[in-house]
Write a protein that holds these residues in place. Structure first.
Motif, PDB file in Angstrom:
ATOM      1  N   VAL A  37      48.339   0.711 -26.242  1.00 28.34           N
ATOM      2  CA  VAL A  37      47.449   1.839 -25.981  1.00 28.34           C
ATOM      3  C   VAL A  37      48.175   3.172 -26.151  1.00 28.34           C
ATOM      4  CG1 VAL A  37      47.874   1.857 -23.479  1.00 28.34           C
ATOM      5  CG2 VAL A  37      45.708   2.741 -24.389  1.00 28.34           C
ATOM      6  N   GLY A  38      49.469   3.226 -25.860  1.00 26.71           N
ATOM      7  CA  GLY A  38      50.218   4.463 -26.031  1.00 26.71           C
ATOM      8  C   GLY A  38      50.213   4.942 -27.472  1.00 26.71           C
ATOM      9  N   GLY A  41      45.026   9.684 -31.200  1.00 23.80           N
ATOM     10  CA  GLY A  41      43.993  10.600 -30.761  1.00 23.80           C
ATOM     11  C   GLY A  41      44.442  12.051 -30.836  1.00 23.80           C
ATOM     12  N   GLU A  42      45.674  12.313 -30.426  1.00 21.87           N
ATOM     13  CA  GLU A  42      46.223  13.664 -30.516  1.00 21.87           C
ATOM     14  C   GLU A  42      46.329  14.110 -31.969  1.00 21.87           C
ATOM     15  OE1 GLU A  42      49.915  13.463 -28.488  1.00 21.87           O
ATOM     16  OE2 GLU A  42      49.031  13.039 -26.519  1.00 21.87           O
ATOM     17  N   LYS A  49      36.991   5.518 -28.123  1.00 19.21           N
ATOM     18  CA  LYS A  49      36.804   6.904 -27.692  1.00 19.21           C
ATOM     19  C   LYS A  49      36.960   7.870 -28.869  1.00 19.21           C
ATOM     20  CE  LYS A  49      38.199   6.194 -22.886  1.00 19.21           C
ATOM     21  NZ  LYS A  49      39.192   6.535 -21.823  1.00 19.21           N
ATOM     22  N   ALA A  52      40.614   2.626 -26.432  1.00 21.61           N
ATOM     23  CA  ALA A  52      41.076   3.969 -26.794  1.00 21.61           C
ATOM     24  C   ALA A  52      40.617   4.341 -28.193  1.00 21.61           C
ATOM     25  CB  ALA A  52      42.599   4.039 -26.685  1.00 21.61           C
ATOM     26  N   ARG A  99      46.864   6.552 -28.153  1.00 20.10           N
ATOM     27  CA  ARG A  99      46.787   7.900 -27.583  1.00 20.10           C
ATOM     28  C   ARG A  99      47.437   8.911 -28.522  1.00 20.10           C
ATOM     29  NH1 ARG A  99      48.508   5.362 -22.444  1.00 20.10           N
ATOM     30  NH2 ARG A  99      46.631   4.910 -21.219  1.00 20.10           N
TER      31      ARG A  99
END
Length: 375
Positions: free
Chosen positions: A131-132, A138-139, A171, A168, A135
């Motif tokens: 998941v990291g 996403g950034e 999203k 994630a 993320r």
């Protein structure tokens, strides 16, 4: 590399990620057999209404990731056309196009490659996409493009995301940033969240023809003789990636040994079976390659047997000893018995590594399950 001594050298890290002799998708400029898919992507870009997310599906090793990287190159280095850009009727991008070298090196500022990353504590690639890493994606997706019009991310393969990573990704798909494209590669899209699938444009690729696989084997593995290449194509089910892996592991010889044991059914030659199973008691990378090959070959052989039991006809004899074998076995037991044996063996093989079962014993029990189906 020694434990605790993880190298930061890109070449060494890439070798952990791509331990093969043939080019990885991010540097493979050649895609064969998927012209319609390329045309669909090209038409979508030209329409001015490019979908923000694409789900590229199909069996493993047929070119899905290569297609994703070709489209990424086109968007980042060739989509504007011109002297260095893409040609008018394909996703080809000139090798000297501005930004092309950065894309091939996976260092382009507008490109993100989401995949399993290195676990520095274990000096190996993680078993899942974490998941990291999502993320960080996403950034990235919400940044302004640095060198052109688009920001492009490739997820390869999405099958390796854990549940937290999948949520994630969802999203990101629910609130897609402007001027961004997410290319999701999936071998088994049915395992993805339905909400992920529904937010993507689906592009399903078909297996390659045997003729195409044989031709590509000649290009990527020229030492493989024509007859062997044809046998590998039969075993690979339209996957050049799988055919190359089988060739690299010497799996045709393993398949021949497996069939020799199967020919002794229903009265298994136990001495031959023990000799065959003994090779899987070894440890090391070569033994691991044999084990992976056996998982694929035995499962594929049983699937084909069940298919022939349901539909009739005789499958292709990849090796001479296989001629007439399926017909003899199918005459000895019903379809239900063979499916029951297949399910039991598939479970055994899938659990062997998960719970550290003895591999030799797993092979013995698997073949004995086939013997039981005939009694």
């Amino acid at each position: 590399m020694a434990r605790g001594k993880t190298s930061t050298d890109p070449a060494e890290l890439e070798k952990l990620e791509w331990p093969y002799d043939w080019p990885p998708p991010w540097r493979n400029d050649r895609l064969v057999g998927h012209d319609a898919a390329e045309r669909a992507m090209l038409a979508a870009h030209r329409s001015g209404h490019l979908h923000h997310a694409w789900l590229i599906t199909g069996p493993r090793g047929i070119g899905k990731a290569t297609l994703a990287w070709r489209f990424a190159r086109y968007l980042l280095a060739g989509g504007q056309g011109g002297l260095f850009g893409a040609t008018s009727d394909s996703l080809d991008v000139a090798t000297d196009a501005p930004g092309r070298a950065l894309i091939d090196a996976r260092t382009h500022p507008d490109l993100f490659h989401l995949r399993r990353t290195l676990d520095p504590k274990a000096d190996r690639i993680r078993a899942e996409i974490a998941v990291g890493d999502v993320r960080a994606l996403g950034e990235f997706m919400h940044m302004t493009p640095a060198m052109g019009e688009w920001r492009v991310a490739i997820v390869d393969p999405a099958d390796e995301m854990n549940s937290a990573a999948a949520n994630a990704i969802l999203k990101i798909l629910e609130e897609p940033p402007p001027n961004s494209v997410l290319l999701i590669v999936a071998h088994a899209p049915g395992r993805l969240l339905p909400t992920i699938r529904s937010r993507c444009r689906r592009l399903a690729l078909s297996p390659l023809s045997d003729e195409t696989v044989v031709r590509l084997l000649g290009d990527y593995a020229p030492a493989v003789e024509r007859e062997e290449a044809e046998a590998l194509a039969d075993l690979a089910d339209g996957s050049i990636g799988r055919a190359l892996e089988l060739a690299n592991a010497g799996s045709l010889a393993l398949y021949s040994e497996m069939v020799e044991v199967l020919t002794t059914l229903p009265d298994l030659d136990m001495a031959r079976l023990h000799g065959f199973a003994e090779r899987f008691a070894r440890r090391g990378e070569e033994a691991n390659a044999d084990w992976r090959s056996l998982n694929y070959l035995l499962d594929g052989w049983l699937k084909d047997l069940a298919r022939r039991a349901a539909l009739g006809g005789e499958g292709t004899a990849v090796v001479p000893a296989e001629r007439g074998l399926q017909a003899r076995l199918l005459a000895a037991a019903s379809l239900d018995r063979w499916i029951e044996a297949w399910e039991k063996i598939a479970y055994l093989l899938s659990r062997a590594d998960a719970v550290n079962l003895d591999r030799k014993q797993t092979v013995l029990v698997s073949f004995l399950a086939l013997q039981s189906a005939m009694r």
